[in-house]
Write a protein that holds these residues in place. Structure first.
Motif, PDB file in Angstrom:
ATOM      1  N   GLY A 130       1.124  -1.338   0.072  1.00  0.00           N
ATOM      2  CA  GLY A 130      -0.147   0.125   0.139  1.00  0.00           C
ATOM      3  C   GLY A 130       0.676   1.351  -0.039  1.00  0.00           C
ATOM      4  N   ALA A 131       1.807   1.239   0.739  1.00  0.00           N
ATOM      5  CA  ALA A 131       2.851   2.489   0.780  1.00  0.00           C
ATOM      6  C   ALA A 131       3.399   2.521  -0.578  1.00  0.00           C
ATOM      7  N   THR A 132       3.825   1.496  -1.168  1.00  0.00           N
ATOM      8  CA  THR A 132       4.462   1.548  -2.397  1.00  0.00           C
ATOM      9  C   THR A 132       3.580   2.275  -3.579  1.00  0.00           C
ATOM     10  N   LEU A 133       2.367   1.689  -3.700  1.00  0.00           N
ATOM     11  CA  LEU A 133       1.367   2.111  -4.646  1.00  0.00           C
ATOM     12  C   LEU A 133       0.874   3.468  -4.298  1.00  0.00           C
ATOM     13  N   GLY A 134       0.684   4.056  -3.022  1.00  0.00           N
ATOM     14  CA  GLY A 134       0.357   5.288  -2.712  1.00  0.00           C
ATOM     15  C   GLY A 134       1.455   6.271  -2.823  1.00  0.00           C
ATOM     16  N   GLY A 135       2.894   5.914  -2.863  1.00  0.00           N
ATOM     17  CA  GLY A 135       3.935   6.696  -3.149  1.00  0.00           C
ATOM     18  C   GLY A 135       3.923   7.220  -4.440  1.00  0.00           C
ATOM     19  N   PHE A 136       3.314   6.677  -5.342  1.00  0.00           N
ATOM     20  CA  PHE A 136       3.444   6.961  -6.691  1.00  0.00           C
ATOM     21  C   PHE A 136       3.368   8.582  -6.839  1.00  0.00           C
ATOM     22  N   ARG A 137       4.116   9.279  -7.791  1.00  0.00           N
ATOM     23  CA  ARG A 137       4.030  10.669  -8.183  1.00  0.00           C
ATOM     24  C   ARG A 137       4.444  10.994  -9.580  1.00  0.00           C
ATOM     25  N   PHE A 138       3.920  11.482 -10.348  1.00  0.00           N
ATOM     26  CA  PHE A 138       4.262  11.855 -11.500  1.00  0.00           C
ATOM     27  C   PHE A 138       4.715  13.458 -11.552  1.00  0.00           C
ATOM     28  N   ASP A 139       5.848  13.685 -11.621  1.00  0.00           N
ATOM     29  CA  ASP A 139       5.975  15.098 -11.424  1.00  0.00           C
ATOM     30  C   ASP A 139       7.581  15.709 -12.192  1.00  0.00           C
ATOM     31  N   ARG A 140       7.800  14.716 -13.351  1.00  0.00           N
ATOM     32  CA  ARG A 140       8.960  15.089 -14.153  1.00  0.00           C
ATOM     33  C   ARG A 140       8.850  16.302 -14.755  1.00  0.00           C
ATOM     34  N   TYR A 141       7.742  16.845 -14.894  1.00  0.00           N
ATOM     35  CA  TYR A 141       7.697  18.134 -15.775  1.00  0.00           C
ATOM     36  C   TYR A 141       7.584  19.399 -14.858  1.00  0.00           C
ATOM     37  N   ARG A 142       7.524  19.153 -13.321  1.00  0.00           N
ATOM     38  CA  ARG A 142       7.312  20.431 -12.602  1.00  0.00           C
ATOM     39  C   ARG A 142       8.681  21.011 -12.272  1.00  0.00           C
ATOM     40  N   THR A 143       9.019  21.877 -12.891  1.00  0.00           N
ATOM     41  CA  THR A 143      10.296  22.733 -12.609  1.00  0.00           C
ATOM     42  C   THR A 143      10.650  23.786 -11.710  1.00  0.00           C
ATOM     43  N   ARG A 144       9.210  24.509 -11.277  1.00  0.00           N
ATOM     44  CA  ARG A 144       9.423  25.511 -10.440  1.00  0.00           C
ATOM     45  C   ARG A 144       8.601  24.927  -9.086  1.00  0.00           C
ATOM     46  N   GLU A 145       8.412  23.779  -8.579  1.00  0.00           N
ATOM     47  CA  GLU A 145       7.990  23.415  -7.573  1.00  0.00           C
ATOM     48  C   GLU A 145       8.815  23.720  -6.309  1.00  0.00           C
ATOM     49  N   LYS A 146       8.648  24.454  -5.305  1.00  0.00           N
ATOM     50  CA  LYS A 146       9.054  24.598  -4.000  1.00  0.00           C
ATOM     51  C   LYS A 146       9.647  23.425  -3.191  1.00  0.00           C
ATOM     52  N   PRO A 147      10.589  23.313  -2.780  1.00  0.00           N
ATOM     53  CA  PRO A 147      11.091  22.289  -1.813  1.00  0.00           C
ATOM     54  C   PRO A 147      10.070  21.766  -0.787  1.00  0.00           C
ATOM     55  N   GLU A 148       9.522  22.636  -0.189  1.00  0.00           N
ATOM     56  CA  GLU A 148       8.296  22.304   0.767  1.00  0.00           C
ATOM     57  C   GLU A 148       7.127  21.843   0.084  1.00  0.00           C
TER      58      GLU A 148
END
Length: 523
Positions: A130-148
């Motif tokens: 469940g942790a593995t499936l829930g941890g998926f994130r597609f963010d390769r095109y987010r270049t201006r996302e703040k660390p927080e």
């Protein structure tokens, strides 16, 4: 995110996530922590509207008496109602909450008693899944996302007394999760990145797992007579491809394989019958069926399934242009049957028709299951809760339905029949590719059924248009591409093929069956 296993202990830093049963019943870890914090957990539970209901959560920050950054309490519900799914949701919910809070490390403990309905080893493995499936994130095109704004979670440790056995139990689940991850990634990509040629490139590394990957180009398909698939592709600058993935994991390498066939329209404008502009960007995931087949092959090969499996993906782009197929055109399929193209936006069934025939002609499969984001009608019928299931075989339909219940990827069987088949009769060809507005999902399935070489071959069609993409987060399915179908069909292979020693026998066939949820009665 790395997932590990360790003996139960209160960690020195990071976050600790523990399960709480109905009526705020704490397990041994929760009780120990409550004592260390001077009853802080108990007071927090009383102060909040939290009763240990499944999926509900409560965060206790910087608890007194320990050096933890925070404790997260997640409800598990009644003890006797806890299932593998409950524990997967626990793991997924935990990762979701942790991602929003900024923790880099966390320990997860469902904190179950010895008499729990799920064994400690399976519980730990399911939490990890469940942790593995829930941890998926597609963010390769987010270049201006703040660390927080980014999830900081790097390591999750599942607490269990038997780490070695839990790790062993999780290994095949992890392989399936990696298959789901591949599917979600492929479906999430924009159409300028994933198109027929690049889709094939993305799956070439399946060869490292023992999958034979073969790609047929336009010239080879033309020689085979795939006029229906090529007709869809002719309006695009992107050339079509037929992707063939073969895995022989059964002891008898010559045993007939089970075939999975995926619709891979990497972008669907509708062609000359162009779609409305509103929402057309969603049509990047009209290759969802092909994405599932690729992810399934990775899952099966990754866990070394005891089965012979072939996965085929018809990959095209459906675009309007001066060379595009027109409404009224007649195409000749690989089967020799002719199709009058009434609507160029009913293109997926044209692609599948040729791939279905090719799969049977070359591989002689024991069973066939195709998947496609095929019709908007199935979304009107079933929403995002169920995939539509059509089949000529009760045994196969029953197995898919049962697997869907187990994996929480539910299907609903709809009928097939002669009355629906008459709706796609053409005045000038063997059939037309679309009927009227009535029973749109059913007539699409009837169209596909015409491309079975033998009525005795067990076949199922899954219309996944409503379940391929989600607009909201769930515990183990983050918003976006769902990967629906990988776990479902992995379970089908385990039950039908591996369960009978890898011998894929014939299923019972039946006409005009449908309208039933749950198990289909055998005749």
């Amino acid at each position: 995110m790395k997932v590990t296993f360790a003996k139960p202990a209160i960690p020195d830093k990071g976050a600790l996530v523990i399960g709480v049963r109905e009526d705020n019943t704490l397990g041994s870890t929760g009780t120990e922590l409550d004592e260390l914090t001077g009853g802080q957990l108990g007071r927090a539970l009383k102060a909040e509207r939290f009763k240990g209901e499944a999926g509900k959560s409560l965060v206790v920050n910087a608890p007194h008496g320990v050096t933890l950054d925070r404790v997260i309490l997640i409800g598990l519900g009644k003890l006797d109602a806890i299932t593998a799914g409950t524990l997967e949701s626990f793991g997924g919910t935990a990762v979701g909450r942790l991602g929003a809070l900024g923790d880099e490390t966390a320990a997860l403990d469902p904190d179950l008693p010895e008499d729990a309905p799920v064994s400690a080893v399976e519980a730990a493995a399911r939490v990890a899944m469940g942790a593995t499936l829930g941890g998926f994130r597609f963010d390769r095109y987010r270049t201006r996302e703040k660390p927080e704004e980014k999830p900081a979670l790097r390591k999750v440790t599942i607490l269990t007394d038997d780490q070695a056995e839990a790790k062993k139990a999780f290994a095949p689940m992890q392989a399936v999760a990696e298959g789901v991850d591949l599917t979600r990634s492929l479906v999430s990509e924009p159409a300028n990145v994933i198109y027929p040629e690049s889709f094939c490139e993305r799956v070439k590394d399946l060869a490292d797992l023992g999958v034979t990957v073969e790609v047929l180009d336009e010239a080879k398909m033309r020689k085979l007579g795939m006029g229906a698939l090529l007709g869809v592709a002719q309006g695009s600058a992107r050339p079509p491809r037929l992707l063939v993935m073969e895995y022989k994991g059964a002891k008898d390498k010559d045993a007939a394989p089970i075939a999975f066939i995926g619709k891979g329209v990497t972008f669907d404008s509708g062609g000359i019958s162009i779609k409305p502009s509103a929402g057309m960007e969603d049509m990047k995931w009209d290759m969802g069926g092909a994405g599932v087949v690729a992810g399934l092959m990775k899952a099966l090969a990754g866990r070394k399934a005891d089965a012979n499996v072939v996965g085929l993906c018809g990959l095209v782009e459906n675009m309007p242009s001066g060379t595009a197929q027109r409404p009224g055109d007649v195409v000749t399929t690989m089967s020799g049957q002719t199709v009058e193209v009434i609507n160029t936006d009913a293109e997926g069934r044209l692609v599948l028709a040729d791939v279905l025939w090719y799969a049977q002609d070359r591989f002689k499969p024991s069973r066939i299951i195709d998947l496609a984001t095929l019709t908007g009608a199935i979304i009107i019928s079933l929403g995002g809760e169920h995939a539509g299931l059509f089949s000529n075989a009760d045994d196969l339909a029953e197995a898919i339905t049962e697997a869907g219940t187990q994996m929480d990827e539910k299907v609903w069987r709809l009928p097939l029949g002669e009355a629906y088949d008459k709706m796609i009769r053409s005045d000038i060809a063997d059939m037309k590719n679309a009927g009227n507005r009535e029973a749109g999902s059913i007539t699409a399935a009837q169209f596909l059924q015409r491309f079975l070489k033998s009525k005795d071959t067990p076949w199922a069609h899954l219309d996944i248009a409503g379940v391929t993409w989600s607009k909201k987060d769930k515990a183990t399915v983050p918003k976006g591409a769902t990967g629906f179908g990988v776990r479902l069909l992995d379970r089908v292979v385990a039950d039908l093929i591996e369960g009978d020693g890898g011998k894929a026998g014939k299923g019972k066939t039946a006409k005009d069956k449908g309208g039933k949820s749950g198990k289909t009665k055998k005749k």
